[in-house]
Structure formats: structure tokens, C-alpha cells
Design a protein around this motif. Structure first.
Motif, PDB file in Angstrom:
ATOM      1  N   ILE A 138       0.867  -1.180   0.000  1.00 23.17           N
ATOM      2  CA  ILE A 138       0.000   0.000   0.000  1.00 23.17           C
ATOM      3  C   ILE A 138       0.902   1.227   0.000  1.00 23.17           C
ATOM      4  CG2 ILE A 138      -1.814   1.254   1.220  1.00 23.17           C
ATOM      5  CD1 ILE A 138      -2.324  -1.603   2.626  1.00 23.17           C
ATOM      6  N   VAL A 139       0.658   2.151  -0.929  1.00 27.44           N
ATOM      7  CA  VAL A 139       1.451   3.378  -1.004  1.00 27.44           C
ATOM      8  C   VAL A 139       0.548   4.563  -0.661  1.00 27.44           C
ATOM      9  CG1 VAL A 139       2.767   4.936  -2.500  1.00 27.44           C
ATOM     10  CG2 VAL A 139       3.042   2.449  -2.715  1.00 27.44           C
ATOM     11  N   ASP A 140       0.967   5.360   0.311  1.00 27.36           N
ATOM     12  CA  ASP A 140       0.268   6.601   0.662  1.00 27.36           C
ATOM     13  C   ASP A 140       1.134   7.762   0.188  1.00 27.36           C
ATOM     14  OD1 ASP A 140      -0.868   8.869   1.817  1.00 27.36           O
ATOM     15  OD2 ASP A 140      -1.552   7.762   3.570  1.00 27.36           O
ATOM     16  N   TYR A 197       1.999  10.842   2.561  1.00 33.87           N
ATOM     17  CA  TYR A 197       2.981  10.617   3.626  1.00 33.87           C
ATOM     18  C   TYR A 197       4.292  10.051   3.083  1.00 33.87           C
ATOM     19  CZ  TYR A 197      -0.659  11.554   7.019  1.00 33.87           C
ATOM     20  OH  TYR A 197      -1.641  12.149   7.763  1.00 33.87           O
ATOM     21  N   PHE A 198       4.377   9.921   1.745  1.00 32.30           N
ATOM     22  CA  PHE A 198       5.580   9.363   1.116  1.00 32.30           C
ATOM     23  C   PHE A 198       5.957   8.050   1.793  1.00 32.30           C
ATOM     24  CE2 PHE A 198       5.688  13.947   0.469  1.00 32.30           C
ATOM     25  CZ  PHE A 198       5.732  13.993  -0.917  1.00 32.30           C
ATOM     26  N   ALA A 199       4.963   7.191   1.948  1.00 33.29           N
ATOM     27  CA  ALA A 199       5.151   5.938   2.669  1.00 33.29           C
ATOM     28  C   ALA A 199       4.623   4.758   1.854  1.00 33.29           C
ATOM     29  CB  ALA A 199       4.437   5.986   4.016  1.00 33.29           C
ATOM     30  N   LEU A 200       5.364   3.661   1.902  1.00 35.52           N
ATOM     31  CA  LEU A 200       4.957   2.388   1.331  1.00 35.52           C
ATOM     32  C   LEU A 200       4.876   1.405   2.481  1.00 35.52           C
ATOM     33  CD1 LEU A 200       6.308   0.584  -1.792  1.00 35.52           C
ATOM     34  CD2 LEU A 200       6.287  -0.599   0.403  1.00 35.52           C
ATOM     35  N   TYR A 201       3.780   0.648   2.531  1.00 33.58           N
ATOM     36  CA  TYR A 201       3.582  -0.343   3.579  1.00 33.58           C
ATOM     37  C   TYR A 201       3.511  -1.722   2.947  1.00 33.58           C
ATOM     38  CZ  TYR A 201       2.166   3.917   5.902  1.00 33.58           C
ATOM     39  OH  TYR A 201       2.150   5.187   6.401  1.00 33.58           O
ATOM     40  N   LEU A 203      -2.789   4.545  -3.132  1.00 30.62           N
ATOM     41  CA  LEU A 203      -3.857   5.416  -2.648  1.00 30.62           C
ATOM     42  C   LEU A 203      -3.845   6.734  -3.418  1.00 30.62           C
ATOM     43  CD1 LEU A 203      -3.422   4.848   1.189  1.00 30.62           C
ATOM     44  CD2 LEU A 203      -5.377   4.126  -0.199  1.00 30.62           C
ATOM     45  N   PRO A 204      -4.998   7.359  -3.596  1.00 32.84           N
ATOM     46  CA  PRO A 204      -5.021   8.658  -4.285  1.00 32.84           C
ATOM     47  C   PRO A 204      -4.400   9.740  -3.425  1.00 32.84           C
ATOM     48  CG  PRO A 204      -7.231   8.033  -3.564  1.00 32.84           C
ATOM     49  CD  PRO A 204      -6.324   6.883  -3.232  1.00 32.84           C
TER      50      PRO A 204
END
Length: 194
Positions: free
Chosen positions: A53-55, A58-62, A188-189
Motif C-alpha cells: 500500500i502506497v500513501d 505521507y511518502f510511505a509504502l507499507y 492510494l489517491p
């Protein structure tokens, strides 16, 4: 698998702000800020193990390791309207991949990309870095979107790419070893800003 929204996807320990960024001329000169290092996270809602999952906000990949636990990696994302959200799957994985800019990239910036129209072999200076996960759509076609490394780790935490999600080379190598072909990927958008 249920569609996630930003309201239902929450991670404990998620940083609300990004740390100071230093600049370097080469990857060897770069010191990754501690806040950008991979870290374990706990999901508020259950996730399918193996899902990425990429947000982008928040420049985050989970990466979901279990339904409630995962790893968070700091990333760079597509700039402006080049970021594409939606569900994808990992259709291919490559180590030290070659790279060819898309026709759209060449049209947007011919001075920079036209010289690579015939491609660039994999290696330390290649924009895809050490590893790449190729994102395919529901029909099984390559979207030309990638989750990949970068020889410019100082761009992590920014919206700078042509649509791909980038990680530091050491982090994509770690992620690459944990991701299976066919793994689901949710980009994610971006939150609309006024």
C-alpha cells in the motif's frame, strides 16, 4: 479484498511531517535521515498479507506481513498529475533492470530523455536502481508504473518522479526479497488540495 480508503487505513506511529532533507552529489555521499529508515508498523484495520500500500501524501509504502503488522518504507512518488492511483499487481520483478523512457516522458522533456530512447542498461546510474517491481493492471498488461530503487536517494520524501514509486536501493532490495509475483498493490489517491 475490500477497497481501502484513507479514513480506514491508519498506521500507528505514522509521521505527520517529513524530516529535514540534506543534499548530496552521489549516492555514496548520502546519509539517510533516521526518520526515513524502514520500521515495523501496526495496522488499525486488517490487511491481506503480502499487499503493498502506497500513501503518496505521507511518502510511505507499507508491506503487510500479517493482517495487523507490516513494514513501512519511505518513498518518492510521481509529481503533479503523473501519480496514478488504483489497484495493481506485481507482474514482474527484475534485478538491476534496464530502463527505457516512455514516449510521454520523451515528449515532456526531450532534452533529458531523448538520448535514452533506445534504453539504458541496468547498473548503478540507471534510474530504476537496484531492483524493480513492475505493476500490471487487472487485464494483466504492463502499466509502465514501477516500484523501484534510485541512484538519487535524496529524492525520497518528495513528489519528483514520472509516476513511479522510488525507494533507496538498499530498501528496494529488502522489499524485493519479500514480495511475491502477483502481489496486490494499492496506490492510494493523493488528497485534493485547494
Amino acid at each position: 479484498m475490500t477497497l481501502l480508503t484513507r479514513r480506514t487505513f491508519a498506521v500507528t506511529g505514522l509521521a505527520a511531517t517529513l524530516p529535514w532533507r540534506a543534499f548530496a552529489e552521489t549516492e555514496d555521499d548520502w546519509v539517510m535521515p533516521e526518520d526515513f529508515l524502514p520500521r515495523p508498523v501496526r495496522f488499525q484495520d486488517e490487511q491481506e498479507p503480502g499487499t503493498i500500500i502506497v500513501d503518496p501524501d505521507y511518502f510511505a509504502l507499507y508491506l503487510a506481513l500479517t493482517p495487523r503488522r507490516g513494514m513501512q518504507y519511505s518513498v518518492g512518488v510521481g509529481r503533479g498529475n503523473l501519480y496514478e492511483s488504483g489497484w495493481f499487481s506485481v507482474g514482474a520483478k527484475k534485478e538491476w533492470p534496464s530502463w527505457t523512457p516512455t514516449k510521454e516522458m520523451i515528449a515532456r522533456d526531450p532534452d533529458h530523455y531523448a538520448q535514452y530512447a533506445d534504453g539504458m542498461p541496468g547498473g548503478p546510474k540507471n534510474p530504476l536502481g537496484a531492483r524493480a517491481l513492475y505493476l500490471f493492471n487487472e487485464a494483466g498488461a504492463d502499466t509502465f508504473l514501477r516500484i523501484h530503487g534510485t541512484p538519487e536517494p535524496w529524492t525520497i520524501g518528495t513528489a519528483v518522479s514520472n509516476g513511479c514509486v522510488r525507494l533507496a536501493n538498499a530498501h528496494i532490495a529488502e522489499l524485493y526479497d519479500q514480495v511475491e509475483l502477483g502481489a496486490p498493490v494499492l496506490l492510494l489517491p493523493k488528497v485534493e488540495t485547494a
